[in-house]
Design an enzyme around this catalytic site. Structure first.
Site, PDB file in Angstrom:
ATOM      1  N   HIS A 357      24.585   4.810  40.872  1.00  0.00           N
ATOM      2  CA  HIS A 357      24.210   4.900  39.461  1.00  0.00           C
ATOM      3  C   HIS A 357      23.776   3.573  38.862  1.00  0.00           C
ATOM      4  O   HIS A 357      22.946   3.532  37.970  1.00  0.00           O
ATOM      5  CB  HIS A 357      25.328   5.553  38.659  1.00  0.00           C
ATOM      6  CG  HIS A 357      25.359   7.025  38.902  1.00  0.00           C
ATOM      7  ND1 HIS A 357      26.360   7.653  39.587  1.00  0.00           N
ATOM      8  CD2 HIS A 357      24.444   7.984  38.621  1.00  0.00           C
ATOM      9  CE1 HIS A 357      26.076   8.938  39.689  1.00  0.00           C
ATOM     10  NE2 HIS A 357      24.923   9.166  39.120  1.00  0.00           N
ATOM     11  N   CYS A 670      14.468  16.192  40.228  1.00  0.00           N
ATOM     12  CA  CYS A 670      14.710  15.040  39.365  1.00  0.00           C
ATOM     13  C   CYS A 670      15.561  13.966  40.031  1.00  0.00           C
ATOM     14  O   CYS A 670      15.999  13.025  39.398  1.00  0.00           O
ATOM     15  CB  CYS A 670      15.328  15.479  38.041  1.00  0.00           C
ATOM     16  SG  CYS A 670      16.938  16.218  38.219  1.00  0.00           S
TER      17      CYS A 670
END
Ligand code: PEP
Ligand code: MG
Length: 743
Positions: A357, A670
């Site tokens: 992340h 995505c």
């Protein structure tokens, strides 16, 4: 004595004048005829900067090379040296210009800062004498004050002062992996907790001793608590480790030394630092693994004590220079966002992978990132000039002029490439054989949304709503959330935006959300699981979305759906929330579409059922891949081993695409693969027509699409899928190069 020194330090005089006064005070205080200060210059040379007692002509003239003379010896070993007859020492180097002949005894201590030797302080006496332990420690304490003066960089510039000497002054070219493309030139900043000591000299020793005691008990309580939580099984090693740690924390000698330092007149935190540095130098020569382990315990305990003493300040991120290149072993996304992101020009991670992340956040910020450079933290120094070539996964430390010039040429070429991509902005993403593709953007911050215009993206395929949550220290209110979503929709100017509801957990932690304590947080209580169990949280976010979406199209989707039944529960909850909002007088959206993210492999076996329920699907290929291959998306050792371009993963994706087509609902990819030109080629070949990616990738994907012969690539990929039984990225890439599909 320390108070007098403090007055000198606080005076208006220049740094050199303050140093000149300091040597006088020290000589007087130590009852020595001589006191001299040598400071380290680039190339590790130690230069006489001030003296009381030696000939003034020698100042800025007398120099010692590394390891040369007693001064060089002290700097090399970072340890004090006390001699009653200096001239008998084998390392003694006579310097006639100093006029030091008459002085027999010698005491020198290193000036230490952040584990570095910045210089050496020497006192000398005419008579043969033995310096006591107390005298040595006293001089060490005084030296801490001097270290503060030296570290300001007014005497020797900080660049020189903190350079690591010959071997580390050389340029170094280091290769890692590309995480985010792009080039950057900037200044190294090491991501580490900041220990900011406000003052070294204490006003009141008793008060400092009390503060120290309070901090020690706080630390002991914390360790006891850790032990209480540890498994009681006697076979468990972690308990032994903790017990040993507690023993070290109770070490009378260690605590006694810190108290002693406080009694000598410094603040509690300065005392902890001094003892930590002493311990570090004493252990520096030790190779025994057990003792090394104890040293790391002492280091850790000292840092823990400092946290108790200076409080939360220690975790404040460093102030960044204008074009900062951050270096870290690994980092959480929130830690990156704690910095002033406008100043981050690049990121270098010792570990780190593309789907972690922190990488996603860095990509959203359009910051070049290189990962997996083993040992980089040992080679880089703060303030080092650095070049980052994210596209090739290369970092250059301390580049020479030639390299810098060459790099600047590359930056110009890259800017040209960007402007070529920009020129495609208003042209359609269409393959040479006429297939149209929708290119969308992933976003999570308002700053990303601004890039919609410049990239020409057709909308936002994934808005990660957890990112604004990660930027705060408390739960945002409904109003705060609504304001953000409203701005996002305003900036999107009617282009569709898909808001993904809160996806926290795994490596996305919120400081105000207690850790669920799962052993595998990525597969634990996270994302929609939390939303379903805490409907109040879910409703709040939904209400904020409804407030922002009044009179406009609103698309929401749920992360980490694991079954159709779970999707239906979440959808029912959303519909109930929407009805409540209407009852409260909030105008409805013109259309509310509710979609599911496909990230959990189990869905593949009921995808047609899910597709019949959902308004749209969105494939989170990062998580889908991690769970399909049982390979942590953040594990650096695993990324090259598996990959999306494998027959198994492509078969899964194709199945999803077919189900969506049969149900006549849109499906978007995505995950990170949508923004990689080689992966994206495969996605187009599988029949996907909607790709959502970070803004920086849109130009490259559009350029690839516009040169792609879809027929040709599809037949080659079919061939690979039936003939290769593992990753085939390299072969596909070579084929694409040969055919001019990618550049
Ligand atoms: C994914 O898992 O692919 C995805 C898009 O979600 P995130 O990366 O935020 O987990
Ligand atoms: Mg995901």
């Amino acid at each position: 004595m320390l108070k007098r020194l403090r007055d000198v330090m606080a005076s208006e005089a220049s740094a050199q004048q303050r140093l000149d006064r300091t040597v006088k005070i020290i000589a007087l205080d130590m009852v020595a005829e001589v006191c001299s200060v040598y400071l380290r210059r680039a190339g590790q040379v130690l230069e006489l900067f001030a003296t009381e007692g030696l000939r003034p002509e020698a100042v800025h003239v007398t120099r010692f090379q590394p390891g040369q003379g007693l001064v060089g010896e002290i700097a090399d070993t970072a340890r004090p040296l006390a001699l009653s007859d200096a001239q008998d020492h084998p390392k003694f180097a006579y310097r006639p210009e100093t006029g030091e002949d008459p002085y027999q005894s010698f005491l020198g201590v290193p000036i230490l800062r952040d584990g570095r030797v910045l210089g050496v302080v020497v006192v000398q006496n005419r008579t043969r004498r033995r310096y006591t332990e107390e005298e040595i420690e006293h001089l060490e304490t005084i030296t801490m004050v001097l270290a503060e003066l030296v570290a300001t960089g007014d005497l020797v510039g900080r660049d020189e002062l903190f350079s690591r000497g010959e071997q580390f002054a050389m340029p170094a070219r280091l290769e890692g992996t590309r995480i985010n493309g792009g080039l950057a030139v900037g200044t190294a900043v090491l991501h580490a907790p900041q220990i900011e000591i406000k003052s070294v000299i204490a006003e009141d020793a008793d008060r400092e001793l009390d503060r120290l005691e309070g901090a020690i008990s706080g630390m002991h309580r914390q360790i006891d608590l850790m032990l209480e939580k540890a498994p009681t099984d006697s076979a468990d090693e972690s308990r032994d480790v903790l017990e040993a740690y507690r023993m070290v924390a109770n070490d009378r000698g260690w605590i006694g030394r810190i108290q002693e330092a406080v009694r000598s007149g410094v603040t509690a935190e300065a005392a902890v630092l001094r003892v930590r540095d002493d311990t570090r130098t004493k252990f520096a020569q030790v190779h025994d693994p057990y003792l090394k382990e104890r040293l790391s315990d002492f280091e850790d305990l000292a840092n823990r004590l400092l946290t108790h003493l200076v409080g939360a300040d220690m975790h404040r991120p460093a102030e960044l220079p204008d074009r900062a290149i951050l270096f870290a072993k690994q980092m959480g996304p929130a830690e990156l966002l704690d910095y002033d992101v406008t100043k981050i020009a690049g990121l270098v991670l010792e570990e780190g992978t593309s789907a972690s992340h922190v990488s996603i956040v860095a990509r959203a910020l359009d910051v070049p990132v290189v990962g997996r450079i083993a040992g980089v933290l040992k080679q880089v120094d703060r303030d080092d000039p650095v070049l980052v070539d994210g596209s090739n996964g290369v970092v250059v430390l301390r580049p020479s002029e030639d390299i810098l010039d060459n790099f600047e040429d590359m930056m110009r070429a890259s800017a040209e490439k960007r402007s070529r991509f920009m020129a495609l902005r208003d042209l359609p993403a269409e393959t040479v054989d006429g297939t149209r593709v929708a290119l969308l953007m992933n976003a999570g911050m308002l700053a990303d949304v601004d890039r919609l215009e410049e990239t020409g993206a057709e909308g936002i395929g994934l808005f990660r709503t957890e990112i604004p949550f990660m930027l705060r220290s408390t739960w945002p209110s409904v109003e705060d959330q609504a304001q953000i979503y409203d701005k996002v929709l305003d900036k999107a100017k009617g282009r569709p935006v898909v808001f993904r509801m809160l996806d926290v957990g795994g490596d996305k932690r919120l400081p105000y959300l207690p850790d669920a304590g799962d052993e595998n947080p990525a597969m634990g209580w996270r994302a929609i699981r939390m939303g379903l169990d805490r409907p109040a949280l879910f409703f709040k976010q939904l209400k904020a979305l409804m407030v922002a979406g009044q009179g406009r199209d609103l698309h929401i989707m749920f992360p980490m759906i694991a079954s159709t039944e779970e999707f239906k529960r979440a959808r029912d909850l959303a519909e109930r929330g929407a009805a409540r909002c209407r009852a409260e007088g909030i105008a409805p959206p013109t259309r509310l579409s509710i979609g599911a993210m496909v990230e959990v492999p189990a869905l593949l076996w009921e995808i047609d059922v899910l597709a019949a329920e959902a308004d749209f699907l969105s494939v989170g290929s990062n998580d889908l891949q991690q769970f399909m291959f049982a390979a942590d998306r953040g594990a650096p050792g695993l990324i090259n081993r598996y990959g999306p371009l494998t027959p198994a993963f492509l078969a899964a994706l194709e199945r999803l695409r077919v189900a969506a087509d049969e149900a006549d609902i849109p499906v978007t990819i995505c995950g990170e693969m949508a923004g990689d030109p080689v992966d994206a080629m495969a996605l187009l070949a599988l029949g996907f027509r909607r790709l959502s990616m970070s803004s920086g990738s849109i130009g490259a994907i559009k350029a690839m699409t516009r040169t792609l012969d879809l027929q040709e690539i599809s037949s080659y990929i079919s061939y690979l899928r039936s003939h290769v039984h593992g990753p085939f990225r390299a072969r596909l890439k070579a084929f694409a190069w040969d055919h001019g599909f990618i550049t």
